[in-house]
Write an enzyme that holds these catalytic residues in place. Structure first.
Site, PDB file in Angstrom:
ATOM      1  N   CYS A 100      -1.873 -10.146  -7.623  1.00 19.08           N
ATOM      2  CA  CYS A 100      -2.473  -9.224  -6.657  1.00 19.08           C
ATOM      3  C   CYS A 100      -3.164  -8.114  -7.436  1.00 19.08           C
ATOM      4  O   CYS A 100      -2.606  -7.594  -8.413  1.00 19.08           O
ATOM      5  CB  CYS A 100      -1.383  -8.636  -5.767  1.00 19.08           C
ATOM      6  N   HIS A 142      -1.290 -14.109   2.035  1.00 16.95           N
ATOM      7  CA  HIS A 142      -1.164 -12.970   1.116  1.00 16.95           C
ATOM      8  C   HIS A 142      -2.018 -11.794   1.605  1.00 16.95           C
ATOM      9  O   HIS A 142      -1.538 -10.648   1.645  1.00 16.95           O
ATOM     10  CB  HIS A 142      -1.597 -13.411  -0.294  1.00 16.95           C
ATOM     11  N   GLU A 143      -3.265 -12.075   1.981  1.00 16.55           N
ATOM     12  CA  GLU A 143      -4.167 -10.982   2.393  1.00 16.55           C
ATOM     13  C   GLU A 143      -3.713 -10.361   3.706  1.00 16.55           C
ATOM     14  O   GLU A 143      -3.740  -9.135   3.860  1.00 16.55           O
ATOM     15  CB  GLU A 143      -5.608 -11.483   2.493  1.00 16.55           C
ATOM     16  N   HIS A 146      -1.045  -7.766   3.525  1.00 19.46           N
ATOM     17  CA  HIS A 146      -1.475  -6.409   3.165  1.00 19.46           C
ATOM     18  C   HIS A 146      -1.705  -5.550   4.416  1.00 19.46           C
ATOM     19  O   HIS A 146      -1.496  -4.329   4.382  1.00 19.46           O
ATOM     20  CB  HIS A 146      -2.782  -6.441   2.366  1.00 19.46           C
TER      21      HIS A 146
HETATM   22 NI    NI Z   1      -2.972  -8.678  -2.908  1.00 21.93          NI
END
Ligand code: NI
Length: 177
Positions: A100, A142-143, A146
């Protein structure tokens, strides 16, 4: 357009839940997306979420075409996805290595849904609806994490599988950021 600073783990802004976008096609939204793209490309990222540059809106982008950070990854079409909704398909989880831009120099082994559907809007407010699996599905999860204030280390089950990239992958010459 501008390359923006990417917030790093420990910054409390990365722990916030971001707000939905309510106006599409605006100059402000286009500016945000242009800055995100410049920043992601500058850092050879596979993806970036708006809160990583300090903007708490539900905007992510991702795309992989021979990314040096992920040399074995299949191509993922470049996508800007706004107000995303993820729906797992089946119950299979798959462990895979992630990095990341907010956790530079490190990798961790993270379980993710193997297959999912995702929906959302493009920058003009047009609907996006897709199925994804494997690395494509991993990048999206993953995104989107966030946007809910979750960085991948919180998902790691076995913290012996978390460390600095050159130590985890000696001799593989992966970028260390
Ligand atoms: Ni990330």
């Amino acid at each position: 357009m501008a390359i923006r600073d990417v917030l790093r783990m420990g910054d409390p802004r990365l722990l916030e839940v971001s707000a939905p976008v309510t106006s599409f096609g605006t100059p402000q939204l286009k500016q945000l997306i242009a800055d995100m793209l410049d920043t992601m490309q500058h850092l050879s990222g596979a993806g970036l979420a708006a809160p990583q540059i300090g903007i708490p809106l539900r905007v992510v982008m991702f795309g992989v075409a021979h990314n040096p950070r992920y040399p074995d990854a299949e191509d993922v079409p470049f996508t800007v996805l706004i107000n995303p909704v993820l729906t797992p398909v089946g119950e299979m989880l798959q462990e895979g290595w992630e990095g990341c831009l907010s956790v530079p120099g490190m990798r961790g082994l993270v379980p993710r849904w193997l297959e999912l559907r995702y929906s959302g809007k493009d920058p003009d407010g047009n609907p996006i609806e897709r199925s994804a699996r494997d690395f494509h599905a991993r990048v999206v999860q993953h995104e989107v994490d966030h946007l809910d204030g979750i960085l991948y280390p919180r998902r790691i089950r076995d913290l012996t599988k978390f460390g600095f990239t050159p130590e985890l992958f000696p001799g593989e010459d992966l970028p260390d950021d």
